[in-house]
Design a protein around this motif. Sequence first.
Motif: not given
Length: 384
Positions: A329-349
């Motif tokens: 999708l060409q929306v690569i973040p500077a950092r990906l904070n993966w929290q799979g156990a909580q079924h979520r992630a945070f993307l920093d741009y």
Amino acid sequence: SSKWDIREKVWEHLEASGLAEFPRPVHGRIPNFKGSLQACSSLRELHVFSRAREVKVDPDKPLEGARLAALQARKTLLVPTPRLRTGLFNRIVPPPGATKEILRKCATSQGVKDYSVPVGLDGKAQVDLVVVGSVAVSEKGWRIGKGEGYADMEYAMMVSMGAVQEDTPVVTIVHDCQVLDIAEELLDDHDLTVDYILTPTRTIQTNCKRPKPRGIMWHKAMSSEMLGKIPILKTLRCREKQAGKDVTLQDEHPALANTNRAAISNKKVMAANTQPQAAPASAPVEQPPVESDPGNPKLEGSDTITTVYVGNLPGSLRVSELKRALRELQVIPARLNWQGAQHRAFLDYRDQGTAHRAVSSLQGLSLGGNALRVELAKSQRSKG
């Protein structure tokens, strides 16, 4: 605040204040609350209810009183099937000579199963009033649901089958504490707005002028996986295709269907990312590597960053699959904070434009069978 911030605020307040009712906890639900029956009883006083012959009411627990009101007024009551798995609606048909007690049972979730007949796309439904649940709503009529989009989808399907008109009123029933200020920029084109808000103490007419959804936005809200989970959508899509409408699905969009040059140049990175992650707490998705300590929100050379929340991730999903979607999708973040156990992630741009494009591109995208929930977590976090 993002939609998700508002949901969490409401759920936490209802629980902490003792206002939450069964089923508990209310987190992740259209919350039931003390006074819901009182709020539902106000429905009888609305002119739009008095003149309605056919009423659609969602199956949520706090709307049980609204379903009972429709049955007691001898109106045709339609209730959506749970997650639309077996069809669109159930029409509640009380037995002849039903007592008040039987009607109360018909209004419950079990009664919907025991005293109903299915209504499909050819059911010739003509809905005069729509009653939906909400997690939060503003006096202007902006509505926030629990995040799965079923109320929006059901309304869009009713539009497509001609069951509702542009002027069909929509009512929501909530506790007073769920009526909040909501920024209009949080709303998407497919979000349903409301015309009336009923609480235990107030009846609010919103006079909302924002257009309601005009049908299903196939390219934005629908994927092949979702079509597989909701069979009635297949039939509706076929009909709209025959009518000459654009029914291109989200995952048939060129941005997803075609591998772009950036993805090809990152082929080695993609291969590396498909390896099992030993400790996927927070991982970079582009080169060069970025500091990924989840306790430190700073990014090198950036005064501020914009964080995007991605929720409803299936437990089986790998971080590499999310990374692949971000690249395509060409929306690569500077950092990906993966929290799979909580079924979520945070993307920093590093820039807001890319962050907003990520929200638009990822919203409703289906990964591993789940439609993602995507919102701005916080508008910006200052360096340090």
